[in-house]
Design a protein around this motif. Structure first.
Motif, mmCIF file in Angstrom:
data_model
loop_
_atom_site.group_PDB
_atom_site.id
_atom_site.type_symbol
_atom_site.label_atom_id
_atom_site.label_comp_id
_atom_site.label_asym_id
_atom_site.label_seq_id
_atom_site.Cartn_x
_atom_site.Cartn_y
_atom_site.Cartn_z
ATOM 1 N N UNK A 42 -13.709 -67.382 63.585
ATOM 2 C CA UNK A 42 -14.338 -66.165 64.102
ATOM 3 C C UNK A 42 -15.243 -65.534 63.056
ATOM 4 N N UNK A 43 -14.816 -65.569 61.824
ATOM 5 C CA UNK A 43 -15.600 -65.058 60.703
ATOM 6 C C UNK A 43 -16.937 -65.800 60.611
ATOM 7 N N UNK A 44 -16.913 -67.099 60.628
ATOM 8 C CA UNK A 44 -18.135 -67.894 60.538
ATOM 9 C C UNK A 44 -19.016 -67.701 61.770
ATOM 10 N N UNK A 45 -18.417 -67.548 62.944
ATOM 11 C CA UNK A 45 -19.187 -67.325 64.166
ATOM 12 C C UNK A 45 -19.964 -66.016 64.085
ATOM 13 N N UNK A 46 -19.311 -64.968 63.585
ATOM 14 C CA UNK A 46 -19.990 -63.681 63.448
ATOM 15 C C UNK A 46 -21.130 -63.779 62.441
ATOM 16 N N UNK A 47 -20.891 -64.449 61.330
ATOM 17 C CA UNK A 47 -21.929 -64.605 60.310
ATOM 18 C C UNK A 47 -23.123 -65.387 60.861
ATOM 19 N N UNK A 124 -23.353 -68.535 43.638
ATOM 20 C CA UNK A 124 -23.400 -69.942 44.014
ATOM 21 C C UNK A 124 -23.699 -70.126 45.486
ATOM 22 N N UNK A 125 -23.095 -69.291 46.335
ATOM 23 C CA UNK A 125 -23.346 -69.384 47.768
ATOM 24 C C UNK A 125 -24.784 -68.988 48.112
ATOM 25 N N UNK A 126 -25.288 -67.959 47.422
ATOM 26 C CA UNK A 126 -26.663 -67.531 47.659
ATOM 27 C C UNK A 126 -27.651 -68.648 47.287
ATOM 28 N N UNK A 127 -27.470 -69.231 46.105
ATOM 29 C CA UNK A 127 -28.380 -70.285 45.653
ATOM 30 C C UNK A 127 -28.305 -71.492 46.583
ATOM 31 N N UNK A 128 -27.095 -71.865 46.969
ATOM 32 C CA UNK A 128 -26.925 -73.008 47.865
ATOM 33 C C UNK A 128 -27.634 -72.779 49.186
ATOM 34 N N UNK A 129 -27.462 -71.587 49.757
ATOM 35 C CA UNK A 129 -28.118 -71.274 51.016
ATOM 36 C C UNK A 129 -29.630 -71.337 50.910
ATOM 37 N N UNK A 130 -30.174 -70.785 49.829
ATOM 38 C CA UNK A 130 -31.625 -70.795 49.666
ATOM 39 C C UNK A 130 -32.162 -72.216 49.481
ATOM 40 N N UNK A 131 -31.417 -73.047 48.765
ATOM 41 C CA UNK A 131 -31.852 -74.436 48.587
ATOM 42 C C UNK A 131 -31.874 -75.178 49.918
ATOM 43 N N UNK A 185 -19.739 -64.105 52.663
ATOM 44 C CA UNK A 185 -19.100 -63.515 51.493
ATOM 45 C C UNK A 185 -18.459 -62.174 51.823
ATOM 46 N N UNK A 186 -19.206 -61.311 52.516
ATOM 47 C CA UNK A 186 -18.774 -59.935 52.709
ATOM 48 C C UNK A 186 -17.552 -59.806 53.607
ATOM 49 N N UNK A 187 -17.412 -60.693 54.592
ATOM 50 C CA UNK A 187 -16.315 -60.562 55.550
ATOM 51 C C UNK A 187 -15.008 -61.142 55.042
ATOM 52 N N UNK A 188 -15.030 -61.872 53.943
ATOM 53 C CA UNK A 188 -13.810 -62.468 53.415
ATOM 54 C C UNK A 188 -13.238 -61.645 52.269
#
Length: 205
Positions: A42-47, A124-131, A185-188
């Motif tokens: 549910x967390x990933x679905x909302x994101x 790390x998550x931000x950089x990965x997403x941008x790549x 990140x924010x919801x966890x």
């Protein structure tokens, strides 16, 4: 001590030694092994939903930074129903693009991110997403747009559509992944990470 008392005492001792396997305990275990919440799907679905909607809307704001707007809803609607009215094309394209972004957001969270070696921290998550966003932009400009819109004569790397579209495509995907990774990140309770299996396990903690 009677036989009944002996049996009762043994049963009590056995129950006290039994691990707690209640649903609450199972949820707590899941939270530790997944994304910091007891409901990682549910967390990933909302994101994914939030990221898709933000990216679609952000395309209309690019005039603020000197770029042409990017309306992926109408682009997609043109592919689905090229002879339909403008409103119909927009609505069909909006629905299709929203579903596409939603599904890809889930695929990124559960399938792609665990395979990438950068640490599961906010940075790390931000950089990965941008790549990944840069990679999707390259694929879109090099293959998706020319292949789907030959009548627009986009040419190699869609240069025929102008630099505004090229730069805007990178900005659009950057906006999508900024929102996706921020919400993950924010919801966890801690930075997003998913159980790692197979070859990706060596990158886990």
């Amino acid at each position: 001590m009677t036989a009944n008392e002996t049996l009762s005492t043994s049963a009590s001792d056995s129950q006290s030694d039994t691990p707690n396997t209640s649903p609450r305990s199972a949820d707590q275990t899941l939270a530790v092994s997944a994304d910091g919440t007891p409901r990682p799907v549910a967390h990933a679905m909302l994101a994914a939903f939030a990221a898709s909607q933000f990216a679609l809307i952000s395309g209309f704001w690019y005039g603020m930074i000197g770029l042409s707007k990017i309306d992926w809803s109408r682009f997609s609607g043109h592919l689905i129903a090229p002879e339909a009215s403008d409103v119909t094309r927009y609505l069909l394209g909006y629905l299709a693009t929203s579903i596409n972004g939603f599904v890809f957001g889930l695929a990124y969270a559960f399938l792609i991110r665990p395979l990438l070696p950068l640490p599961s921290t906010r940075l790390g998550n931000f950089i990965t997403g941008q790549l990944v966003g840069v990679g999707m932009s390259v694929v879109g400009l090099l293959w998706w747009t020319p292949g789907n819109f030959p009548d627009f004569h986009p040419g190699f790397f869609s240069h025929g559509l102008g630099m505004d579209i090229i730069i805007g495509t990178f900005v659009w995907h950057g906006a999508f992944f900024l929102q996706l990774t921020s919400f993950l990140d924010a919801l966890g309770n801690r930075p997003w990470s998913v159980p790692r299996v197979g070859p990706a396990a060596r990158f886990g903690k």
